[in-house]
Design an enzyme around this catalytic site. Structure first.
Site, PDB file in Angstrom:
ATOM      1  N   GLY A 114       8.211  -1.355  14.673  1.00  0.00           N
ATOM      2  CA  GLY A 114       7.406  -1.037  13.482  1.00  0.00           C
ATOM      3  C   GLY A 114       6.225  -1.992  13.375  1.00  0.00           C
ATOM      4  N   GLU A 130      -0.141   2.072  -9.874  1.00  0.00           N
ATOM      5  CA  GLU A 130       0.217   1.437 -11.139  1.00  0.00           C
ATOM      6  C   GLU A 130      -0.978   0.686 -11.715  1.00  0.00           C
ATOM      7  OE1 GLU A 130       4.205   0.215 -11.440  1.00  0.00           O
ATOM      8  OE2 GLU A 130       3.633  -1.833 -11.875  1.00  0.00           O
ATOM      9  N   ARG A 162       8.970   0.360 -13.507  1.00  0.00           N
ATOM     10  CA  ARG A 162       8.852   1.741 -13.049  1.00  0.00           C
ATOM     11  C   ARG A 162      10.052   2.606 -13.387  1.00  0.00           C
ATOM     12  NH1 ARG A 162       6.174   0.492  -7.151  1.00  0.00           N
ATOM     13  NH2 ARG A 162       4.157  -0.165  -7.986  1.00  0.00           N
ATOM     14  N   HIS A 175       9.242   6.729  -4.135  1.00  0.00           N
ATOM     15  CA  HIS A 175       8.202   5.833  -3.634  1.00  0.00           C
ATOM     16  C   HIS A 175       8.753   4.756  -2.715  1.00  0.00           C
ATOM     17  CE1 HIS A 175       4.522   3.576  -3.641  1.00  0.00           C
ATOM     18  NE2 HIS A 175       5.052   2.550  -4.260  1.00  0.00           N
ATOM     19  N   TYR A 176       9.899   4.199  -3.079  1.00  0.00           N
ATOM     20  CA  TYR A 176      10.367   3.008  -2.374  1.00  0.00           C
ATOM     21  C   TYR A 176      11.874   2.978  -2.383  1.00  0.00           C
ATOM     22  CZ  TYR A 176      10.823  -2.004  -1.374  1.00  0.00           C
ATOM     23  OH  TYR A 176      11.138  -3.217  -0.812  1.00  0.00           O
ATOM     24  N   ARG A 202      12.491  -2.439  -8.171  1.00  0.00           N
ATOM     25  CA  ARG A 202      11.446  -3.351  -7.684  1.00  0.00           C
ATOM     26  C   ARG A 202      10.265  -3.347  -8.643  1.00  0.00           C
ATOM     27  NH1 ARG A 202       6.754  -2.834  -4.960  1.00  0.00           N
ATOM     28  NH2 ARG A 202       6.948  -0.688  -4.268  1.00  0.00           N
ATOM     29  N   SER A 229       6.342  -5.893  -3.341  1.00  0.00           N
ATOM     30  CA  SER A 229       6.719  -5.449  -2.005  1.00  0.00           C
ATOM     31  C   SER A 229       5.766  -5.892  -0.907  1.00  0.00           C
ATOM     32  CB  SER A 229       6.844  -3.933  -2.001  1.00  0.00           C
ATOM     33  OG  SER A 229       6.884  -3.446  -0.690  1.00  0.00           O
ATOM     34  N   LEU A 230       4.452  -5.808  -1.149  1.00  0.00           N
ATOM     35  CA  LEU A 230       3.513  -6.216  -0.103  1.00  0.00           C
ATOM     36  C   LEU A 230       3.696  -7.694   0.216  1.00  0.00           C
ATOM     37  CD1 LEU A 230       0.346  -4.209  -1.144  1.00  0.00           C
ATOM     38  CD2 LEU A 230       1.651  -3.939   0.954  1.00  0.00           C
TER      39      LEU A 230
END
Lengths: 571, 146, 248
Positions: A12, A246, A280, A348-349, A383, A388-389
């Site tokens: 990845g 967001e 969220r 989304h995640y 989350r 996340s990034l």
């Protein structure tokens, strides 16, 4: 069968994978890293992230605040030692990225600007207009081009982890262009393949997010952790599921129902004064409840509510949300300066993923995972946006360094063993390619899998629909074995790749549904109509889901608490 | 419908693992869609060559004394020469318009704190200078001034 | 919902079976709000599973799905299908070798891309402990639009010079190199300008501007290439007088 050798393989090439590769090359310039990705790295789905990456940067902010926001956001299921390490490293990673050229948006004085984001008590989200993922990915990828020792395998699809003597010894990878299967040997493998949102019908995720790394680990006997926690992002476009960041709410956007009401403010959905900037999971639930109460708008592709940016003005939108404006115009024909954008919750995640410890290591020696693929667990049951990034960078770097350390102390498997395993895998793939006699169509199985997940594992879940989803998915697994494929070509056979991806998605879907069923409580993104409250007494643990031919085995793993005991999650 | 591009167009330095089909142009070169303007632009080079040869001839004629110079000037009145000059005039306008359109883009984003003026302003200024200088030179050469 | 039919004439090529690319026709019902990519996905899912093409994000940011649609280079996930008549021709991106069906080989682009050193070049790296560089919003605006390139390569398909001169670096690679030249944190102008003057020089550009016309992200590569010409030229002139230094 050709065997290639490297020190570490990274599967990845998104933010986590590239960051791990750079970390290894920086730690040891003599290390030989293989970056194996089914797409060229700049196509990785990191590229579509829009809103921002969080790190403590302002003097009025503190590591403790960031940590607590994350712990609370996770509904107290996040491991606090992991979260502590994360907040300590976050700024360092974003500074490094800036040094490598990332065009962070700036304040007038030249310092990096920050914006507000859901569930964060202070402005700590660094951003690059509203295309942060794009800029981070391209910066990382272009920076990685400096290192000759990062050997890229572009458009190679990893089909299996090779295990020998109780440790991971490499992978088999299909060169999509030639159709040839390679054995790539290494002493450590890091899975950075993202999540599996494409198993669901409405998702922000691109075509490539098919849970490949999760399935690879699962099939190798490594458990998947907390798979029931799937994040529905509140503002996705109907039909396509395209993400509206967001940050649109962070810059002051409102969410309105069919009556034009700002229902997050007017009614009690638990978000308090944070309103549109609540976490969220709460906002997604609120939107679903509004629609079920009959206050949603009806469209060709289902019901939705509105995201209102009309009060922000054209100048503000062009400066801070230009990509949002472009997406709204291109994909729903709406100019957000003048009209409200139709939105609905979309997958989304995945908070869940491959079970790893704080070093990114699984219980299979030599196997690591980072980014969305892993559940380390930083995000617990929900989350916070923009974590996340940064997570990809922090734990991409850490797992890279740890994997390198492990590789230095480990040994190689014999080439004969690897060739033998490779040959078996080659036969399996060849049998699948252009398999004409199957009666099942890929598109049908995919659509039915997605429908089962939508019905059983949506924003709201309950016992009967979860059981039904588990049954339907088990049945689809059986039907998958009878897949009929048309494309018998060796060269660039995308149908074969799609079939392998479908198998991976079925594994992920099975883990999600079977993990959700025994969790008889509501926590974070997992909301049960039949068990609407959080139950720390009985369910304060991580769910483990392990592959078993007779059906997934469910286990438990304790949560690492720390400074904060679980408390009521109210905003 | 499609026409081959250069056989090595966008080729990697080493051949890939499989045989590829050769690259195709998007349009019919040299006068299809995208190529028309590009070909004409290149062709103006031929016009410059002719003008260059004419200039050499003019210098040669000048060196030969006033009689040869008068002879040269008379030869410029022939239909052939007028045609050459007409084509040159069109070419110069073509190149000028094309160049002016691109000129604002070629400016650096800024010089120190100063940003260049917006593109329409730059283009207007270029045309103003061009037309103004052309009118001035025409007036001088026609004997109206000086 | 109005149901309309369109015929798609799609280029097909399998190197194991075909000497040269051919076409196949597919007639399907299309929806009014479809992008061209939606039609391709429908064909692959329900009509012909052997059709090969690249796509991923479907929101015009990953750059995978560039193809020729009725002779024009388009990002098919952004390309409005209803603008076309009853017949739509879909072919692989022009000016690139073709691997299979609509899939091109673009390692040639990746090589040109790496040659322009698309990274921050500094004589001495800043330490993490010192924090970020200071960069004003004006300095960021200098190069920001050039950094928007998604590497979709539509500009390479449109450029007449790319069709004729294999060595030419090409619009996107030059634009990305120029992006770093303009970045206030970078010190690598000298090294990059040498690349710009070398093999595949920026001076091959003939001001066609086709690249900027097809760019789906408004990067304006023509501006970058022409600014790069001036930059490379000034750098060369400066090099005649001053000693060359700077990081490589």
């Amino acid at each position: 069968m050709e065997v290639r050798r490297h020190d570490v393989i990274i599967v990845g090439g998104g933010a986590a994978g590239l960051r791990a590769a750079v970390a290894i090359a920086d730690a040891d310039p003599s290390a030989d890293v293989a970056l194996v990705s089914k797409v060229y790295p700049m196509r990785s789905h990191t590229v579509s992230a829009e809103g921002g990456a969080a790190a403590v940067a302002r003097p009025d902010d503190s590591l403790e605040d960031h940590a607590f926001d994350t712990v609370k956001g996770s509904d107290f299921l996040g491991d606090q030692d992991v979260i502590q390490y994360f907040v300590e490293q976050a700024a360092r990673e974003l500074i490094l990225l800036e040094h490598w050229g990332c065009p962070w948006s700036r304040n007038e004085d030249g310092t990096v600007a920050t914006r507000a984001f859901g569930g964060m008590t202070t402005k700590r989200t660094w951003f690059a207009r509203d295309k942060v993922g794009f800029h981070m990915l391209h910066t990382l990828f272009q920076h990685s081009m400096r290192y000759a020792q990062i050997r890229r395998y572009d458009e190679y699809f990893v089909t299996k982890l090779l295990v020998d003597g109780g440790a991971v010894r490499g992978v088999t990878a299909l060169d999509v262009r030639s159709g040839e299967l390679f054995v790539i040997a290494a002493r450590a493998v890091i899975l950075c393949t993202g999540g599996g949102g494409r198993a669901f019908p409405f998702t922000t995720n691109g075509n490539i997010k098919t849970g490949d790394g999760m399935a690879l680990a699962y099939r190798a006997g490594v458990p998947l952790k907390d798979m029931e926690f799937v994040q529905y992002h509140p503002t996705g476009l109907p039909r396509t599921g395209i993400l509206i960041t967001e940050a649109a709410r962070g810059e002051g956007g409102y969410v309105r129902n069919a009556d034009g009401e700002r229902f997050l403010v007017e009614r009690d959905y638990g978000v308090g004064t944070k309103a549109e900037l609540g976490p969220r999971d709460m906002i997604s639930r609120a939107i679903v409840q509004e629609i079920e109460a009959g206050r949603g708008l009806k469209g060709t592709y289902g019901e939705y509510v509105h995201l209102d940016l009309t009060h922000l003005g054209e100048a503000h939108i062009e400066a801070k949300l230009p990509f949002v404006r472009e997406l709204a115009r291109t994909y729903v024909g709406v100019d957000p300066v003048h009209e409200m954008i139709p939105i609905r919750p979309v997958v989304h995640y995945m908070m869940g993923g491959v079970d790893v410890d704080i070093d990114g290591a699984t219980d299979l020696p030599g196997l690591y995972a980072a980014g969305e693929t892993a559940s380390i667990s930083m995000n617990g049951a929900n989350r916070l946006g923009s974590n996340s990034l940064t997570e990809c960078l922090v734990f991409g770097a850490r797992s890279g360094e740890k994997a390198l350390e492990f590789a230095r102390g480990s040994s190689d498997a014999s080439e004969d063993v690897l060739r033998q395993q490779g040959a078996e895998e080659g036969a399996r793939i060849d049998a699948l390619r252009g398999k004409r006699k199957g009666g099942e169509k890929m598109a049908v199985i995919r659509e039915q899998m997605a429908a089962a997940l939508e019905r059983g594992c949506g924003v709201y879940r309950e016992e009967s629909s979860l059981e039904e989803a588990c049954r339907a998915l088990a049945q689809l697994r059986g039907r998958y074995a009878d897949l009929g494929l048309e494309d018998a070509s060796r060269v660039f056979n995308t149908e074969l790749v799609a079939a392998l991806e479908l198998g991976n998605m079925l594994d992920v879907a099975e883990a999600v549904a079977n993990s959700a069923l025994p969790r008889k409580e509501s926590r974070g993104a997992h909301t049960r109509k039949d068990y609407p409250h959080r139950d720390d007494q009985n369910f304060l643990y991580h769910t483990l889901c392990s592959f078993d031919p007779g059906g997934p085995r469910i286990g438990k793993k304790p949560v690492t608490l720390g400074r904060w005991e679980p408390q009521e999650r109210k905003y | 419908m499609s026409v081959p591009a250069h056989p090595q167009a966008m080729a990697p330095s080493r051949p890939g693992r499989t045989r590829t089909a050769p690259p195709q142009r998007p349009d019919q070169a040299p006068f299809g869609g995208r190529y028309r303007s590009h070909t004409l632009f290149g062709a103006t080079g031929f016009v410059y060559l002719l003008l260059g040869l004419l200039a050499l001839e003019a210098v040669w004629a000048l060196g030969g004394g006033s009689a040869s110079w008068s002879g040269f000037q008379a030869s410029l009145a022939s239909p052939f020469m007028i045609a050459i000059h007409a084509i040159s005039f069109v070419s110069v306008i073509f190149v000028g318009v094309r160049f002016f359109r691109l000129f604002p883009k070629a400016q650096p984003p800024r010089l120190g704190p100063v940003r260049p003026p917006p593109a329409p302003v730059i283009i207007a200024a270029l045309y103003a200078v061009w037309i103004g200088a052309s009118v001035l030179f025409a007036a001088i050469l026609a004997g109206g001034i000086l | 919902m109005g149901e309309q039919k369109k015929t798609f004439v799609v280029t097909r090529f399998d190197p194991d079976r075909d000497d040269a690319p051919t076409t196949r026709e597919y007639e399907i019902a299309v929806q009014p709000d479809w992008k061209t990519l939606d039609a391709l996905n429908f064909i692959k899912d329900h009509v012909d599973g052997t059709l090969a093409y690249r796509w991923s994000c479907r929101m015009a940011v990953c750059g995978s799905c560039g193809m020729m649609v009725n002779g024009e280079p388009r990002l098919t996930c952004k390309d409005v299908l209803s603008q076309y008549g009853d017949t739509v021709h879909i072919a692989p991106l022009a000016n690139f070798p073709v691997v299979r069906d609509l899939v091109i080989e673009f390692d040639g682009f990746m090589e040109k891309f790496e040659r322009v050193k698309p990274w921050i070049l500094r004589a001495k790296e800043k330490a993490v402990e010192e924090g970020t560089h200071r960069q004003s919003p004006e300095q960021l605006a200098d190069f920001q639009h050039f950094s928007m390139c998604i590497n979709c390569m539509l500009c390479y398909a449109a450029c007449p010079v790319v069709s004729n001169e294999p060595a030419f670096l090409g619009p996107a690679a030059i634009a990305l190199g120029h992006r770093y030249n303009l970045d206030s944190r970078d010190e690598g102008n000298g090294a990059r300008n040498q690349v710009f003057r070398g093999d595949g020089t920026v001076f091959s550009c003939s001001y066609a501007n086709e690249c900027s016309e097809v760019c789906p992200k408004k990067v304006d590569p023509a501006a970058a290439v022409n600014q790069a010409k001036i930059g490379a030229l000034l750098d060369w002139a400066k090099g005649l007088v001053l000693p060359r230094g700077g990081p490589e």
